[in-house]
Scaffold this motif. Structure first.
Motif, PDB file in Angstrom:
ATOM      1  N   ARG A 381       0.855  -1.186   0.000  1.00 55.12           N
ATOM      2  CA  ARG A 381       0.000   0.000   0.000  1.00 55.12           C
ATOM      3  C   ARG A 381       0.895   1.241   0.000  1.00 55.12           C
ATOM      4  NH1 ARG A 381      -5.482  -1.162   3.347  1.00 55.12           N
ATOM      5  NH2 ARG A 381      -5.776  -3.320   2.639  1.00 55.12           N
ATOM      6  N   VAL A 382       0.335   2.339  -0.477  1.00 56.37           N
ATOM      7  CA  VAL A 382       1.093   3.588  -0.573  1.00 56.37           C
ATOM      8  C   VAL A 382       0.461   4.614   0.372  1.00 56.37           C
ATOM      9  CG1 VAL A 382       1.928   5.413  -2.097  1.00 56.37           C
ATOM     10  CG2 VAL A 382       1.645   3.078  -2.979  1.00 56.37           C
ATOM     11  N   ILE A 383       1.288   5.221   1.197  1.00 58.24           N
ATOM     12  CA  ILE A 383       0.837   6.251   2.134  1.00 58.24           C
ATOM     13  C   ILE A 383       1.322   7.605   1.627  1.00 58.24           C
ATOM     14  CG2 ILE A 383       0.856   7.059   4.520  1.00 58.24           C
ATOM     15  CD1 ILE A 383      -0.448   4.344   4.157  1.00 58.24           C
ATOM     16  N   VAL A 384       0.403   8.566   1.499  1.00 64.82           N
ATOM     17  CA  VAL A 384       0.745   9.906   1.025  1.00 64.82           C
ATOM     18  C   VAL A 384       0.381  10.902   2.122  1.00 64.82           C
ATOM     19  CG1 VAL A 384       0.369  11.668  -0.725  1.00 64.82           C
ATOM     20  CG2 VAL A 384       0.338   9.249  -1.368  1.00 64.82           C
ATOM     21  N   MET A 385       1.397  11.628   2.608  1.00 67.42           N
ATOM     22  CA  MET A 385       1.193  12.668   3.619  1.00 67.42           C
ATOM     23  C   MET A 385       1.418  14.030   2.984  1.00 67.42           C
ATOM     24  SD  MET A 385       3.090  11.112   7.010  1.00 67.42           S
ATOM     25  CE  MET A 385       2.655   9.493   7.659  1.00 67.42           C
ATOM     26  N   THR A 386       0.471  14.938   3.215  1.00 63.27           N
ATOM     27  CA  THR A 386       0.559  16.274   2.636  1.00 63.27           C
ATOM     28  C   THR A 386       0.234  17.304   3.713  1.00 63.27           C
ATOM     29  OG1 THR A 386      -0.241  15.360   0.540  1.00 63.27           O
ATOM     30  CG2 THR A 386      -0.227  17.759   0.770  1.00 63.27           C
ATOM     31  N   PRO A 387       1.164  18.229   4.009  1.00 63.59           N
ATOM     32  CA  PRO A 387       0.839  19.300   4.960  1.00 63.59           C
ATOM     33  C   PRO A 387      -0.300  20.164   4.430  1.00 63.59           C
ATOM     34  CG  PRO A 387       3.213  19.155   4.611  1.00 63.59           C
ATOM     35  CD  PRO A 387       2.567  18.276   3.581  1.00 63.59           C
ATOM     36  N   ALA A 392      -2.984  24.123  10.298  1.00 59.59           N
ATOM     37  CA  ALA A 392      -1.967  23.196  10.792  1.00 59.59           C
ATOM     38  C   ALA A 392      -2.461  21.767  10.621  1.00 59.59           C
ATOM     39  CB  ALA A 392      -1.671  23.486  12.260  1.00 59.59           C
ATOM     40  N   GLY A 393      -1.507  20.846  10.562  1.00 58.45           N
ATOM     41  CA  GLY A 393      -1.872  19.445  10.480  1.00 58.45           C
ATOM     42  C   GLY A 393      -1.463  18.813   9.160  1.00 58.45           C
ATOM     43  N   ILE A 394      -1.706  17.512   9.074  1.00 61.23           N
ATOM     44  CA  ILE A 394      -1.292  16.715   7.933  1.00 61.23           C
ATOM     45  C   ILE A 394      -2.497  15.955   7.380  1.00 61.23           C
ATOM     46  CG2 ILE A 394       0.096  14.714   7.229  1.00 61.23           C
ATOM     47  CD1 ILE A 394       1.804  17.077   7.626  1.00 61.23           C
ATOM     48  N   SER A 395      -2.631  15.957   6.075  1.00 56.11           N
ATOM     49  CA  SER A 395      -3.626  15.110   5.415  1.00 56.11           C
ATOM     50  C   SER A 395      -2.943  13.810   5.004  1.00 56.11           C
ATOM     51  CB  SER A 395      -4.211  15.809   4.186  1.00 56.11           C
ATOM     52  OG  SER A 395      -4.890  16.991   4.553  1.00 56.11           O
ATOM     53  N   VAL A 396      -3.542  12.688   5.371  1.00 56.65           N
ATOM     54  CA  VAL A 396      -2.953  11.382   5.071  1.00 56.65           C
ATOM     55  C   VAL A 396      -3.949  10.570   4.258  1.00 56.65           C
ATOM     56  CG1 VAL A 396      -1.904   9.289   5.998  1.00 56.65           C
ATOM     57  CG2 VAL A 396      -1.646  11.454   7.230  1.00 56.65           C
ATOM     58  N   ALA A 397      -3.475  10.014   3.154  1.00 57.06           N
ATOM     59  CA  ALA A 397      -4.303   9.150   2.316  1.00 57.06           C
ATOM     60  C   ALA A 397      -3.595   7.814   2.135  1.00 57.06           C
ATOM     61  CB  ALA A 397      -4.568   9.795   0.962  1.00 57.06           C
ATOM     62  N   GLU A 398      -4.363   6.740   2.154  1.00 57.58           N
ATOM     63  CA  GLU A 398      -3.823   5.397   1.951  1.00 57.58           C
ATOM     64  C   GLU A 398      -4.384   4.838   0.651  1.00 57.58           C
ATOM     65  OE1 GLU A 398      -4.167   0.923   3.943  1.00 57.58           O
ATOM     66  OE2 GLU A 398      -4.757   2.684   5.089  1.00 57.58           O
ATOM     67  N   TYR A 399      -3.513   4.411  -0.226  1.00 56.33           N
ATOM     68  CA  TYR A 399      -3.914   3.858  -1.519  1.00 56.33           C
ATOM     69  C   TYR A 399      -3.581   2.366  -1.549  1.00 56.33           C
ATOM     70  CZ  TYR A 399      -4.118   8.775  -2.944  1.00 56.33           C
ATOM     71  OH  TYR A 399      -4.418  10.113  -3.030  1.00 56.33           O
ATOM     72  N   PHE A 400      -4.528   1.558  -1.983  1.00 57.95           N
ATOM     73  CA  PHE A 400      -4.275   0.130  -2.075  1.00 57.95           C
ATOM     74  C   PHE A 400      -4.952  -0.431  -3.313  1.00 57.95           C
ATOM     75  CE2 PHE A 400      -8.012   0.726   0.562  1.00 57.95           C
ATOM     76  CZ  PHE A 400      -8.928  -0.197   0.075  1.00 57.95           C
ATOM     77  N   TRP A 401      -4.366  -1.508  -3.826  1.00 58.43           N
ATOM     78  CA  TRP A 401      -4.892  -2.157  -5.022  1.00 58.43           C
ATOM     79  C   TRP A 401      -5.921  -3.202  -4.610  1.00 58.43           C
ATOM     80  CZ3 TRP A 401      -4.372  -7.205  -7.204  1.00 58.43           C
ATOM     81  CH2 TRP A 401      -4.791  -7.300  -8.537  1.00 58.43           C
ATOM     82  N   THR A 402      -7.045  -3.228  -5.309  1.00 59.33           N
ATOM     83  CA  THR A 402      -8.108  -4.166  -4.982  1.00 59.33           C
ATOM     84  C   THR A 402      -8.637  -4.808  -6.251  1.00 59.33           C
ATOM     85  OG1 THR A 402     -10.284  -4.418  -3.931  1.00 59.33           O
ATOM     86  CG2 THR A 402      -9.850  -2.337  -5.027  1.00 59.33           C
ATOM     87  N   SER A 403      -9.013  -6.065  -6.147  1.00 61.46           N
ATOM     88  CA  SER A 403      -9.595  -6.822  -7.268  1.00 61.46           C
ATOM     89  C   SER A 403     -10.592  -7.813  -6.686  1.00 61.46           C
ATOM     90  CB  SER A 403      -8.503  -7.562  -8.042  1.00 61.46           C
ATOM     91  OG  SER A 403      -9.069  -8.543  -8.895  1.00 61.46           O
ATOM     92  N   PRO A 404     -11.810  -7.912  -7.234  1.00 64.45           N
ATOM     93  CA  PRO A 404     -12.818  -8.816  -6.665  1.00 64.45           C
ATOM     94  C   PRO A 404     -12.381 -10.266  -6.607  1.00 64.45           C
ATOM     95  CG  PRO A 404     -13.824  -7.305  -8.242  1.00 64.45           C
ATOM     96  CD  PRO A 404     -12.348  -7.133  -8.374  1.00 64.45           C
ATOM     97  N   THR A 405     -11.503 -10.698  -7.535  1.00 67.07           N
ATOM     98  CA  THR A 405     -11.134 -12.107  -7.598  1.00 67.07           C
ATOM     99  C   THR A 405      -9.698 -12.387  -7.157  1.00 67.07           C
ATOM    100  OG1 THR A 405     -10.513 -11.852  -9.929  1.00 67.07           O
ATOM    101  CG2 THR A 405     -12.773 -12.548  -9.454  1.00 67.07           C
ATOM    102  N   ILE A 406      -8.942 -11.345  -6.831  1.00 70.83           N
ATOM    103  CA  ILE A 406      -7.553 -11.545  -6.396  1.00 70.83           C
ATOM    104  C   ILE A 406      -7.318 -10.950  -5.011  1.00 70.83           C
ATOM    105  CG2 ILE A 406      -5.122 -11.104  -6.922  1.00 70.83           C
ATOM    106  CD1 ILE A 406      -5.884 -10.952  -9.866  1.00 70.83           C
TER     107      ILE A 406
END
Length: 476
Positions: A381-387, A392-406
């Motif tokens: 998974r990929v974590i993206v942090m952006t001030p 003040a503070g940090i925005s954090v987004a988590e990206y992950f790959w998904t597939s119904p059959t895998i």
């Protein structure tokens, strides 16, 4: 019989004792203990035996001092990314091959140089603004104008654009200052590393006079004592000092090191972890160089194992330092045994899309980069942090790959049945109405089934990438 062999691990996780370094004669972040500042001085790169520091500097391309004048226009055509006879837009830095405009060749060269040229990208932006007030206004592309206000077209008929979009319609080919800085633990290989691959891939864009604007520094470290930390501080300050004077640079700062499997703390040396994430940042990216990084568009890439974001303490400190550094963006990865080589395509695509082409960072553009990184999606998974800009503070987004059959909802379907231990015996069915995937083992006598339901914490799929590859057979 099965043969065994031992070779070097490529993943960036390990177990090692921890230690606090840099407790004398250096500046630290406000949240740490306060120590005296020291003026950065030029020192020779040294290589010492175990127990002392290894700092080896590799510098490729670029000059420490900027040329007399920054290029005001891009080098290559923004639609085909090729060179040759081109026209420079009078509104933006883009250039366009003259052969893409069929009518342009009919205009004498002296007359052409006296006209105002508007590239297709600027025309589209201006047309959209005009249509906000008059939705029925007709705005064919005329390209050339006799006045700076672009109200009087030079040609009586529209100009034909004779080129397909090979990149995004508002892309650029930005070849102003780009620094790639690679902080690499000495036990991890430099040749073929992600940073070096990105550098090599970008060299095709920085040619002739622009070659000096692509700068690559590799800093190999192995810190074990306070003296090592002080020497590193002086060295990195000397290397990054030119960033204080050059304008509008893009900086890709790669950190390639191990992180502790349990605590997530990055390593100082081959067999030494930092006391905590805060201590690691204070030593490896000292306070005195941070204003130079904040001045520019800086992306910090943490190429270490996922414990740095899986451990609550390490994750909290990483967010804190991302906010304190005020870099544009921080990228990290969640794989427990992260292999940086599997992220190579991702970083090449990321740099081309957001650094060279200058695309805005949004879900569509980042989704396109992730779509080109299938191996990374299966690995981490990929974590993206952006001030945040305004607060003040940090925005954090988590990206992950998904597939119904895998990988339904980001959860891997195991390769082996946990009851009968047979391999590749699952029948997988997907219920699109309930977004539920069910696996059933087909091995005789096995009754194992498993249902993967949507998690309570909602997520959304990124916009689908337009188009697909196709294949047809041709007679040769």
């Amino acid at each position: 019989m099965a043969r065994t062999r031992q070779n070097a691990k490529r993943s960036t996780g390990a177990i090692a004792p921890s230690k606090t370094l840099g407790t004398h004669n250096r500046a630290v972040s406000p949240s740490a203990h306060v120590h005296s500042n020291a003026v950065a001085q030029s020192i020779k790169a040294t290589r010492k035996k175990r127990g002392s520091q290894t700092i080896r500097i590799c510098k490729k391309g670029g000059q420490p001092s900027p040329p007399s004048e920054m290029p005001k226009k891009d080098k290559f055509c923004y639609l085909c990314q090729n060179g040759g006879h081109s026209l420079a837009c009078n509104i933006c830095p883009r250039v366009l091959c003259i052969d893409h405009l069929r009518n342009a060749r009919t205009i004498p060269k002296r007359t052409l140089e006296s006209l105002t040229f508007v590239c297709p990208s600027c025309h589209i932006h201006r047309a959209r603004q005009r249509r906000k007030s008059d939705r029925l206004v007709k705005l064919p592309y005329t390209a050339f104008y006799v006045d700076d206000e672009t109200t009087k077209p030079f040609l009586p008929q529209p100009v034909q654009l004779h080129v397909p979009y090979q990149v995004a319609q508002h892309a650029r080919v930005k070849t102003n200052w780009l620094w790639i800085v690679h902080l690499r633990l000495s036990t991890l290989r430099g040749p073929g590393s992600v940073a070096s691959m990105v550098h090599q891939g970008l060299r095709a864009y920085f040619v002739d006079d622009e070659e000096a604007y692509l700068v690559y520094h590799e800093i190999e470290f192995d810190l074990n004592t306070d003296a090592d930390a002080e020497q590193h501080r002086k060295q990195i300050a000397r290397i990054l000092r030119p960033l204080a004077d050059i304008p509008d640079a893009r900086v890709m700062l790669f950190v390639y090191t191990h992180s502790h499997d349990t605590t997530g703390v990055p390593f100082f040396g081959a067999e030494l972890a930092a006391h905590d994430v805060q201590n690691w940042f204070d030593v490896l990216i000292p306070e005195e160089v941070r204003p130079w990084l904040r001045k520019h568009d800086t992306t910090l890439c943490m190429l270490c194992c996922g414990a740095v974001v899986a451990s609550e303490t390490a994750y909290t400190q990483l967010k804190s330092h991302c906010e304190h550094l005020r870099v544009t963006r921080l990228l990290a990865f969640q794989a427990p045994a992260f292999q940086a080589a599997l992220a190579a395509h991702f970083f090449v695509g990321y740099t081309l899309r957001f650094v060279i082409e200058g695309a805005s960072f949004n879900e569509v553009q980042f989704g396109n980069v992730l779509a080109q990184s299938h191996n990374l999606g299966r690995h981490s998974r990929v974590i993206v942090m952006t001030p945040r800009r305004d607060t003040a503070g940090i925005s954090v987004a988590e990206y992950f790959w998904t597939s119904p059959t895998i990988r339904p909802h980001g959860v891997d379907i195991p390769p082996q049945c946990p009851e009968c231990y047979a391999l590749s015996t699952f029948k997988i069915t997907y219920d699109s109405r309930n977004r539920t995937t069910t696996t059933r083992c087909l091995e005789p006598g096995c009754t194992y089934t498993c249902k993967y339901e949507p998690p309570q914490e909602s997520y959304k799929l990124l916009p689908t990438v337009e188009g697909s590859w196709a294949m047809r057979t041709r007679d040769l």
